[in-house]
Design an enzyme around this catalytic site. Sequence first.
Site, mmCIF file in Angstrom:
data_model
loop_
_atom_site.group_PDB
_atom_site.id
_atom_site.type_symbol
_atom_site.label_atom_id
_atom_site.label_comp_id
_atom_site.label_asym_id
_atom_site.label_seq_id
_atom_site.Cartn_x
_atom_site.Cartn_y
_atom_site.Cartn_z
ATOM 1 N N ASP A 74 0.675 -1.173 0.009
ATOM 2 C CA ASP A 74 0.197 0.021 0.118
ATOM 3 C C ASP A 74 1.056 1.139 -0.139
ATOM 4 O O ASP A 74 1.917 1.256 -0.027
ATOM 5 C CB ASP A 74 -0.825 0.124 1.316
ATOM 6 C CG ASP A 74 -0.427 0.413 2.325
ATOM 7 O OD1 ASP A 74 0.675 -0.597 2.741
ATOM 8 O OD2 ASP A 74 -0.844 0.370 3.512
ATOM 9 N N GLU A 138 -0.012 -0.894 5.514
ATOM 10 C CA GLU A 138 1.068 -0.836 6.854
ATOM 11 C C GLU A 138 1.316 0.998 6.926
ATOM 12 O O GLU A 138 1.516 1.241 8.107
ATOM 13 C CB GLU A 138 2.614 -0.984 6.282
ATOM 14 C CG GLU A 138 3.373 -0.799 6.671
ATOM 15 C CD GLU A 138 3.504 0.628 6.942
ATOM 16 O OE1 GLU A 138 5.028 0.560 8.227
ATOM 17 O OE2 GLU A 138 3.904 1.805 6.372
HETATM 18 ZN ZN LIG Z 1 6.992 2.061 4.234
#
Ligand SMILES: [Zn+2]
Length: 370
Positions: A74, A138
């Site tokens: 992401d 993340e």
């Molecule tokens: Zn990163």
Amino acid sequence: MTEPATLATSDLVDLLAAVCDIESVSGDEAALADAVEALLADQPHLEVTRDGDAVVARTLLGRDRRVVLAGHLDTVPLTDPPNLPTRLEGTGDDRVLWGRGTVDMKAGIAVMLALAVELGRPGSEPAVDLTYVFYDHEEVEATKSGLGRLVRNRPELLTGDFAVLGEPTSADIEGGCQGTIRVDVRTRGVAAHSARSWRGENAIHAAAPILARLTAYEPAEVEVDGLRYREGVNAVGIRGGIAGNVVPDECTVTVNYRFAPSRDLAEAEAHLRDLFDGYEVTVTDASPAARPGLDDPLAAEFVAAVLELTGGEPKPKFGWTDVARFAELGIPAVNFAPGDPSLAHADDERVPVRELGVCRDALRTWLRGA
Ligand SMILES: [Zn+2]
């Protein structure tokens, strides 16, 4: 219907552009995860597992050591106007690829994908078994982390002896990460009307020695596995008092300690309790540090392979990254990938093409010869 995006290309720069041009803002990783899964499922030397929008691919060569290469799929949101599709500027080795995700951390993802396709083909076998972990979520709250979910759901897929996380480091090795602990240090007094203050005891005045200890504190520089970590103990907040005419009966100083991986959480807490001996200390938040693990022979070979190409020395990582999750699994981990970490999340994210080749070549040399 549009064709699903494909990542089938043998050119590393084209591969990175393709990975970036499939938008994957946190929560929207499915299209990129599909493309990654499709590419890896085509490789007969890999066993591929999908969990949500995470993809894990493993070689099963029966080697006695296993290396984990991991990275998040992401990105943070695009700018307005959008910083995608990517654009390539310059010529030859001086080319630079611009766009969202080029630094954080699709350059690392592209290097991992190129190695996943290459290492394991006949004539290009790695000397260790390899696990590639591509995960979602993340850049958002830790509770959503795709890596955290894999740790809970499929821990058997994450076993290994050493991990390389593809967070940007400008192709330097950044080992481990610092830990962080936050405590409230409290003083108590006796409330009274400030017009008759001799009847009270002022809790804010009683906090003065706490601040004096912080001012006098000399933060340590601690060497762990050859890297120097700079610690810090800081007041990050102070509260006390309920009204303009009341002697306060309570005062709280919030203190944050960033500590080197030489200490575990219990030792970090004990250090603060020592420092604030005589005061009430309550832990409000804590994340462990991660050792760089550079004393491991596998890591030493990695450092040698990278230094051969870059000439740079390994550095400590200041701040917290997912290497700490690997440390909790007992796997020493380092950060290593193309891209200037100070450009992560910046509107003008861009990566020098040269660093892509350096990272791929260093990892390839190490993994084939380790
Ligand atoms: Zn990163």
